[in-house]
Scaffold this active site. Structure first.
Site, PDB file in Angstrom:
ATOM      1  N   ARG A   1      -2.553  -6.280  -8.399  1.00  0.00           N
ATOM      2  CA  ARG A   1      -1.517  -7.278  -8.147  1.00  0.00           C
ATOM      3  C   ARG A   1      -1.634  -8.362  -9.212  1.00  0.00           C
ATOM      4  O   ARG A   1      -1.358  -8.125 -10.365  1.00  0.00           O
ATOM      5  CB  ARG A   1      -1.668  -7.840  -6.725  1.00  0.00           C
TER       6      ARG A   1
ATOM      7  N   LYS B   1     -16.719  -7.510   9.283  1.00  0.00           N
ATOM      8  CA  LYS B   1     -17.257  -7.144  10.598  1.00  0.00           C
ATOM      9  C   LYS B   1     -16.229  -7.322  11.705  1.00  0.00           C
ATOM     10  O   LYS B   1     -16.450  -6.942  12.830  1.00  0.00           O
ATOM     11  CB  LYS B   1     -18.489  -7.989  10.904  1.00  0.00           C
TER      12      LYS B   1
ATOM     13  N   SER C   1      -2.855  -7.451   3.190  1.00  0.00           N
ATOM     14  CA  SER C   1      -3.050  -7.305   4.640  1.00  0.00           C
ATOM     15  C   SER C   1      -3.293  -8.675   5.265  1.00  0.00           C
ATOM     16  O   SER C   1      -2.816  -8.949   6.369  1.00  0.00           O
ATOM     17  CB  SER C   1      -4.242  -6.389   4.922  1.00  0.00           C
TER      18      SER C   1
ATOM     19  N   HIS D   1       0.841  -1.209   0.000  1.00  0.00           N
ATOM     20  CA  HIS D   1       0.000   0.000   0.000  1.00  0.00           C
ATOM     21  C   HIS D   1       0.873   1.253   0.000  1.00  0.00           C
ATOM     22  O   HIS D   1       0.623   2.198  -0.741  1.00  0.00           O
ATOM     23  CB  HIS D   1      -0.867   0.058   1.263  1.00  0.00           C
TER      24      HIS D   1
HETATM   25  P1  ADP Z   1      -9.890  -3.563  -0.207  1.00  0.00           P
HETATM   26  O1  ADP Z   1     -10.639  -4.224   0.920  1.00  0.00           O
HETATM   27  O2  ADP Z   1     -10.577  -2.361  -0.780  1.00  0.00           O
HETATM   28  O3  ADP Z   1      -9.348  -4.479  -1.262  1.00  0.00           O
HETATM   29  P2  ADP Z   1      -7.145  -3.256   0.653  1.00  0.00           P
HETATM   30  O4  ADP Z   1      -6.669  -2.454   1.818  1.00  0.00           O
HETATM   31  O5  ADP Z   1      -6.907  -4.731   0.707  1.00  0.00           O
HETATM   32  O6  ADP Z   1      -8.666  -2.901   0.562  1.00  0.00           O
HETATM   33  O7  ADP Z   1      -6.529  -2.716  -0.687  1.00  0.00           O
HETATM   34  C1  ADP Z   1      -6.700  -1.384  -1.115  1.00  0.00           C
HETATM   35  C2  ADP Z   1      -6.106  -1.203  -2.502  1.00  0.00           C
HETATM   36  O8  ADP Z   1      -4.706  -1.443  -2.451  1.00  0.00           O
HETATM   37  C3  ADP Z   1      -6.644  -2.150  -3.580  1.00  0.00           C
HETATM   38  O9  ADP Z   1      -6.717  -1.440  -4.800  1.00  0.00           O
HETATM   39  C4  ADP Z   1      -5.588  -3.221  -3.663  1.00  0.00           C
HETATM   40  O10 ADP Z   1      -5.569  -3.817  -4.947  1.00  0.00           O
HETATM   41  C5  ADP Z   1      -4.339  -2.405  -3.417  1.00  0.00           C
HETATM   42  N1  ADP Z   1      -3.239  -3.220  -2.886  1.00  0.00           N
HETATM   43  C6  ADP Z   1      -3.274  -4.055  -1.847  1.00  0.00           C
HETATM   44  N2  ADP Z   1      -2.079  -4.647  -1.642  1.00  0.00           N
HETATM   45  C7  ADP Z   1      -1.257  -4.156  -2.599  1.00  0.00           C
HETATM   46  C8  ADP Z   1       0.113  -4.401  -2.959  1.00  0.00           C
HETATM   47  N3  ADP Z   1       0.853  -5.286  -2.303  1.00  0.00           N
HETATM   48  N4  ADP Z   1       0.626  -3.706  -4.002  1.00  0.00           N
HETATM   49  C9  ADP Z   1      -0.148  -2.830  -4.681  1.00  0.00           C
HETATM   50  N5  ADP Z   1      -1.442  -2.570  -4.421  1.00  0.00           N
HETATM   51  C10 ADP Z   1      -1.998  -3.225  -3.396  1.00  0.00           C
END
Ligand code: ADP
Length: 163
Positions: A90, A41, A128, A17
């Protein structure tokens, strides 16, 4: 001035992120990282904890702000005057879900464009959930999560499961 919103659950924020936020902050004048309340939840961190964590790890980017919302992304972007929503891609598996969301957002707010940034090679497989899984087993998180919040993630587990 182009304002972009980058939305997600960030439960917790990972180096993947953070890499995306850094790259987006170089392209857009202003980036709002918005932590969305969602259907999950049982998040590991409360909204307040996540806002604090994301604020801490993005403090070095002057044009990045942190917010939280329970609005639809399309409505939130309109309210903030943001013309762009940034999403990370990804593996191919992200593509279908993200395209569907982009099309729905376009229908709801025709002025909003979705910009996809490919995940950096280093963080292609990072999520995550992976960070939480690793923390459960007491693995070293330094290659996956921002160092400022590693202690907080570890503190949620007692070595056998979630506290
Ligand atoms: P959501 O529940 O909306 O998927 P996330 O926090 O998991 O929330 O992800 C938010 C955004 O960040 C999404 O667009 C996801 O594809 C992107 N994302 C998550 N992990 C990575 C990563 N390792 N590299 C690039 N983008 C990522």
């Amino acid at each position: 001035m182009t304002t972009a919103v980058y939305t997600g659950s960030f439960d917790p924020i990972t180096l993947g992120h953070l890499n995306l936020i850094k790259r987006a902050s170089r392209v857009f004048d202003r980036v709002i990282v918005c932590i969305m309340y969602n259907k999950d939840k049982n998040p590991l961190f409360t909204m307040e904890e996540r806002v604090r964590q994301v604020t801490t790890v993005t403090a070095r980017f002057p044009n990045v702000e942190v917010d939280s919302s329970d609005m639809l992304v399309a409505e939130y972007a309109r309210m903030k005057g943001a013309g762009v929503v940034v999403r990370g891609l990804r593996a191919v598996s992200d593509y279908e879900k993200e395209c569907q969301m982009a099309l729905i957002n376009k229908r709801l707010n025709p002025d909003l464009e979705t910009f996809f940034l490919p995940a950096s090679e280093k963080y292609m497989y990072l999520s995550s959930s992976a960070v939480k899984e690793l923390a459960l087993f007491g693995a070293d998180l330094s290659a996956f999560a921002p160092r400022e919040i590693i202690g907080e993630i570890e503190a949620k587990y007692d070595g056998k499961g979630r506290k």
